[in-house]
Design a protein around this motif. Structure first.
Motif, mmCIF file in Angstrom:
data_model
loop_
_atom_site.group_PDB
_atom_site.id
_atom_site.type_symbol
_atom_site.label_atom_id
_atom_site.label_comp_id
_atom_site.label_asym_id
_atom_site.label_seq_id
_atom_site.Cartn_x
_atom_site.Cartn_y
_atom_site.Cartn_z
ATOM 1 N N TRP A 312 7.182 2.663 33.031
ATOM 2 C CA TRP A 312 7.962 2.300 34.207
ATOM 3 C C TRP A 312 9.447 2.533 34.010
ATOM 4 O O TRP A 312 10.178 2.699 34.965
ATOM 5 C CB TRP A 312 7.649 0.875 34.623
ATOM 6 C CG TRP A 312 8.213 -0.138 33.701
ATOM 7 C CD1 TRP A 312 7.788 -0.414 32.449
ATOM 8 C CD2 TRP A 312 9.317 -0.981 33.970
ATOM 9 N NE1 TRP A 312 8.557 -1.386 31.912
ATOM 10 C CE2 TRP A 312 9.498 -1.762 32.824
ATOM 11 C CE3 TRP A 312 10.155 -1.164 35.055
ATOM 12 C CZ2 TRP A 312 10.506 -2.712 32.734
ATOM 13 C CZ3 TRP A 312 11.153 -2.111 34.968
ATOM 14 C CH2 TRP A 312 11.315 -2.872 33.809
ATOM 15 N N GLY A 313 9.893 2.622 32.759
ATOM 16 C CA GLY A 313 11.291 2.943 32.501
ATOM 17 C C GLY A 313 11.653 4.309 33.070
ATOM 18 O O GLY A 313 12.728 4.507 33.608
ATOM 19 N N VAL A 316 11.958 4.056 36.848
ATOM 20 C CA VAL A 316 13.209 3.397 37.195
ATOM 21 C C VAL A 316 14.388 4.356 37.008
ATOM 22 O O VAL A 316 15.305 4.417 37.820
ATOM 23 C CB VAL A 316 13.305 2.131 36.306
ATOM 24 C CG1 VAL A 316 14.717 1.776 35.992
ATOM 25 C CG2 VAL A 316 12.553 0.985 36.960
ATOM 26 N N GLY A 320 16.944 5.696 39.900
ATOM 27 C CA GLY A 320 18.398 5.595 39.729
ATOM 28 C C GLY A 320 19.113 6.930 39.827
ATOM 29 O O GLY A 320 20.305 6.995 40.088
ATOM 30 N N THR A 329 19.813 -2.370 42.833
ATOM 31 C CA THR A 329 18.584 -2.226 42.054
ATOM 32 C C THR A 329 17.832 -3.543 41.955
ATOM 33 O O THR A 329 16.629 -3.544 41.706
ATOM 34 C CB THR A 329 18.882 -1.685 40.635
ATOM 35 O OG1 THR A 329 19.771 -2.593 39.979
ATOM 36 C CG2 THR A 329 19.517 -0.313 40.700
ATOM 37 N N GLY A 345 13.896 -5.298 40.555
ATOM 38 C CA GLY A 345 14.584 -4.387 39.649
ATOM 39 C C GLY A 345 14.217 -4.531 38.182
ATOM 40 O O GLY A 345 14.690 -3.787 37.343
ATOM 41 N N GLY A 346 13.373 -5.508 37.879
ATOM 42 C CA GLY A 346 12.932 -5.694 36.491
ATOM 43 C C GLY A 346 11.413 -5.654 36.424
ATOM 44 O O GLY A 346 10.738 -5.506 37.442
ATOM 45 N N ARG A 347 10.864 -5.804 35.252
ATOM 46 C CA ARG A 347 9.420 -5.767 35.119
ATOM 47 C C ARG A 347 8.812 -6.972 35.844
ATOM 48 O O ARG A 347 9.274 -8.100 35.680
ATOM 49 C CB ARG A 347 9.040 -5.828 33.637
ATOM 50 C CG ARG A 347 7.561 -5.761 33.393
ATOM 51 C CD ARG A 347 7.219 -6.326 32.037
ATOM 52 N NE ARG A 347 7.614 -5.422 30.973
ATOM 53 C CZ ARG A 347 6.727 -4.714 30.250
ATOM 54 N NH1 ARG A 347 5.449 -4.794 30.496
ATOM 55 N NH2 ARG A 347 7.161 -3.963 29.266
ATOM 56 N N PHE B 48 20.558 2.922 38.132
ATOM 57 C CA PHE B 48 19.860 1.891 37.375
ATOM 58 C C PHE B 48 20.494 1.778 35.994
ATOM 59 O O PHE B 48 19.786 1.781 35.003
ATOM 60 C CB PHE B 48 18.389 2.292 37.205
ATOM 61 C CG PHE B 48 17.439 1.372 37.909
ATOM 62 C CD1 PHE B 48 17.242 0.073 37.460
ATOM 63 C CD2 PHE B 48 16.725 1.806 39.023
ATOM 64 C CE1 PHE B 48 16.343 -0.767 38.110
ATOM 65 C CE2 PHE B 48 15.838 0.970 39.671
ATOM 66 C CZ PHE B 48 15.643 -0.327 39.220
ATOM 67 N N ALA B 77 17.418 -1.728 29.318
ATOM 68 C CA ALA B 77 17.646 -1.188 30.662
ATOM 69 C C ALA B 77 16.563 -1.705 31.589
ATOM 70 O O ALA B 77 15.409 -1.861 31.178
ATOM 71 C CB ALA B 77 17.606 0.330 30.634
ATOM 72 N N ALA B 78 16.932 -1.974 32.850
ATOM 73 C CA ALA B 78 16.013 -2.527 33.846
ATOM 74 C C ALA B 78 15.448 -3.846 33.313
ATOM 75 O O ALA B 78 14.249 -4.115 33.389
ATOM 76 C CB ALA B 78 14.890 -1.546 34.176
ATOM 77 N N THR B 79 16.330 -4.639 32.769
ATOM 78 C CA THR B 79 15.928 -5.916 32.191
ATOM 79 C C THR B 79 16.572 -7.093 32.937
ATOM 80 O O THR B 79 16.509 -8.235 32.470
ATOM 81 C CB THR B 79 16.341 -5.956 30.704
ATOM 82 O OG1 THR B 79 17.661 -5.425 30.583
ATOM 83 C CG2 THR B 79 15.408 -5.121 29.858
ATOM 84 N N ILE B 113 12.933 1.892 27.755
ATOM 85 C CA ILE B 113 13.475 1.202 28.923
ATOM 86 C C ILE B 113 12.513 0.097 29.341
ATOM 87 O O ILE B 113 11.302 0.232 29.215
ATOM 88 C CB ILE B 113 13.643 2.205 30.094
ATOM 89 C CG1 ILE B 113 14.639 3.311 29.711
ATOM 90 C CG2 ILE B 113 14.090 1.506 31.367
ATOM 91 C CD1 ILE B 113 14.786 4.395 30.769
ATOM 92 N N GLY B 114 13.068 -1.017 29.819
ATOM 93 C CA GLY B 114 12.240 -2.015 30.490
ATOM 94 C C GLY B 114 11.615 -3.053 29.578
ATOM 95 O O GLY B 114 10.772 -3.823 30.016
ATOM 96 N N GLU B 115 12.000 -3.066 28.329
ATOM 97 C CA GLU B 115 11.517 -4.135 27.456
ATOM 98 C C GLU B 115 12.711 -4.982 27.032
ATOM 99 O O GLU B 115 13.813 -4.458 26.856
ATOM 100 C CB GLU B 115 10.778 -3.549 26.243
ATOM 101 C CG GLU B 115 9.473 -2.931 26.705
ATOM 102 C CD GLU B 115 8.650 -2.301 25.576
ATOM 103 O OE1 GLU B 115 8.979 -2.521 24.391
ATOM 104 O OE2 GLU B 115 7.701 -1.590 25.907
#
Lengths: 398, 398
Positions: A312-313, A316, A320, A329, A345-347, B48, B77-79, B113-115
């Motif tokens: 999903w990163g 995203v 962006g 976002t 905008g986040g998980r 993003f 990122a995206a966190t 990203i995303g973690e």
């Protein structure tokens, strides 16, 4: 392959082997159109458009088109003056055989760019092609125009309009270089309904916009793309553009275009997944479509699709990158089919890798992005980027 | 790897293992900057953008930066809110250890990203990192920030300015997702010269425009990119922007940026070729640059580069796709190094496949397009698209 395509009154086809390349297959398709038909087309927007495209554009402007000639194996693109001459010569050959004028013939070519068209082979094959014309040859026609396609692409519908049976049949080719604005893709759709030329001109644009301009395999646009819509007028009276019958016919014609466009994505070079990217609640249609393409064309997203990895990163990141101004976002949601992966905008709290992976392991699924900043929604269809894609494209000419 | 980087007076570095991921390597880099230094930076344009980017932008606006903290393995990122908090916490951790303020620390992250960032691991590693600070640690620093990079990227220069030896050292990371406008790329360049803040602010923009904004590996732009330029001021007096000394220093700084940018392309994920795309005699710089990128980012061109296949049709297709208005294709020439492949928009008479192939088989070469319609010229650097690219990106997270 789907069931055989039905004949379309007013249209005859003939596929023959002209040996454009050193192969054993039909590679030349002649389509004969009854007198009085309406014919509309859209063409590639590549500045380096091929010789046959230039000739076809000039011819269709004068109207009264009676034949299409399509060859596979050589694109007759970037071939300069000589290319224009060979395209013209092939039209003259058809004109002579069918006792029409050269300007009534539209030429199309697909295949390798930058090599001269062996026009004599085409001229030699024309008498046999004309002898072979028949109404019931859509399926062999679909095969004759293939290049790196692994299967023919066909679609059809029949409708009952004012007590008459109206038929629609369509064929398409294209696998690599598929992108919006008509990329190495050829499509020919015909109906026996009678539709006035200006009405058909609008209809082809609408149909292409809803279908071939929404697909992407690798983001490149070719020199030769064209989509032709023929209304032979052989059955029934003229259909008025404000009638219920027209609405019904238009919907069916657009359906056929969409089915062909989707078939091209599904047969994308090396493709193993068919993915719909849907962007909802964008500020404008333009914004939604641009973002859908940004996602659908990102090599990093496409390799993640191939790997069945709901990364999903990368989704995203592509969101962006889509140039949406002042994007908040923190309002964005993303769904993989029904599974919410991004929330605010986040998980998403509820998201599990297992649930995401289950969706990505399917051969077809939908990625939905909700921007919550407007009411425009658009979608595109794309495929994944595989090892096979590199192999096909690294070895195409050898 | 090139020769070891020299120390830069006013800068100390420390690379330590914080175990951001389950690996045995340095993954946390602390850079300490002397008081009174000027620090300028450019950041990703992805909407993003990551939490550390937001924090770093806010901090650098206030000036007086004294430390940089960079982690590999997690992009933070995206966190969401939590990401901002962890980035802020890591700055506070550094501030406490160095007895400075949190706003004097710039945080950077690169990786998945995303973690959520395991911030406690970073905080735990900081005391050791501070103990370990030394001037002579650029090379271990370059290794600590690597992700999918296969080798560290470093560049340096020494100059004699007004009787003083001025040093420049730089490190960078980035291999996938490389694109103009700062794509998953981190670069840190430092000199001990004294350059006023507003002068340095312009200089970093110029240097990035001439280097990192001219490279492309796969056309994606990341959430975390940043390029930081530090002038510690530890050696010599202030260098006026209109002086000969400044011109000399600026040229050397830009050289270091270009060397780092080229190292990133050469280490592009799966890259086997380093290709310069040069567009000459365009109507505008914008047109030239857009066309260079259209060529350098086309998957069909990039797979042809990989196959050592001088498929000039794909080059021509990419030229035609670059949106140059009213392009007269009959004026276009294309050269592969010195070999002319396209002349007057068609295949050059003198061209042979053998000569073209010889150029494409090299590990580095230049594709030059001449549009003959203006006097703007621009270039970019790109690499090929290989099986290995798909493998790396399909398997990155597993």
């Amino acid at each position: 392959m789907a069931q055989p395509l039905p004949p379309v009154p007013g249209i005859r086809l003939s596929a023959v082997p002209a040996r454009i390349k050193d192969w054993q297959r039909d590679d030349l398709l002649l389509i004969e159109i009854a007198e009085g038909a309406s014919v509309s087309a859209t063409f590639t927007q590549n500045a380096f458009c091929a010789a046959p495209v230039l000739v076809a554009k000039a011819h269709i402007r004068q109207g009264d088109i009676r034949a299409l000639l399509i060859n596979a194996g050589n694109a007759n693109a970037a071939t300069g003056e000589r290319g224009l001459k060979t395209a013209q010569q092939s039209c003259e050959g058809v004109a002579e055989e069918l006792s029409i004028q050269a300007r009534q013939v539209l030429p199309f070519s697909t295949g390798v760019i930058g090599e001269h068209l062996p026009v004599q082979k085409i001229l030699d094959a024309l008498p046999g092609a004309v002898d072979n014309l028949q109404a019931d040859a859509w399926d062999t026609a679909a095969r004759a125009i293939m290049t790196t396609d692994t299967r023919p692409k066909t679609a059809s519908r029949t409708l009952d309009i004012a007590g008459e049976t109206i038929t629609i049949a369509g064929i398409a080719k294209g696998a690599g270089m598929i992108q919006p604005n008509m990329a190495t893709m050829l499509a020919y759709v015909a109906t026996d309904a009678r539709i006035a030329q200006p009405v058909l001109d609008n209809l082809v644009k609408e149909a292409v916009s809803a279908s071939f301009n929404r697909i992407s395999v690798d983001g490149d646009t070719s020199t030769n793309d064209a989509c032709v819509l023929i209304a032979s007028g052989a059955t029934g009276g003229a259909i008025a553009p404000d009638s219920e019958a027209y609405a019904q016919l238009k919907a069916a014609l657009i359906d056929v275009h969409i089915e062909l466009a989707q078939a091209i994505v599904k047969d994308g070079e090396g493709a193993t997944k068919f993915v719909t990217v849907q962007v909802n609640n964008a500020a404008s249609s333009e914004e939604a479509l641009r973002m859908a393409f940004e996602i659908g064309e990102s090599p990093l997203v496409k390799t993640a699709l191939y790997a069945s990895d709901p990364n999903w990163g990368r989704l995203v990141m592509a969101i962006g990158n889509a140039g949406a101004e002042n994007l908040d976002t923190s309002k964005i949601s993303v769904f993989l089919d029904e599974v919410q992966i991004v929330e605010a905008g986040g998980r998403a709290e509820s998201y599990t890798e297992e649930a995401g992976q289950k969706v990505f392991e399917q051969s077809a699924f939908t990625i939905t992005v909700d921007l919550q900043r407007g009411d425009a929604s658009e979608h595109i269809w794309t495929c994944d980027f595989s090892h096979e894609y590199v192999t096909i494209n690294a070895e195409y000419r050898t």
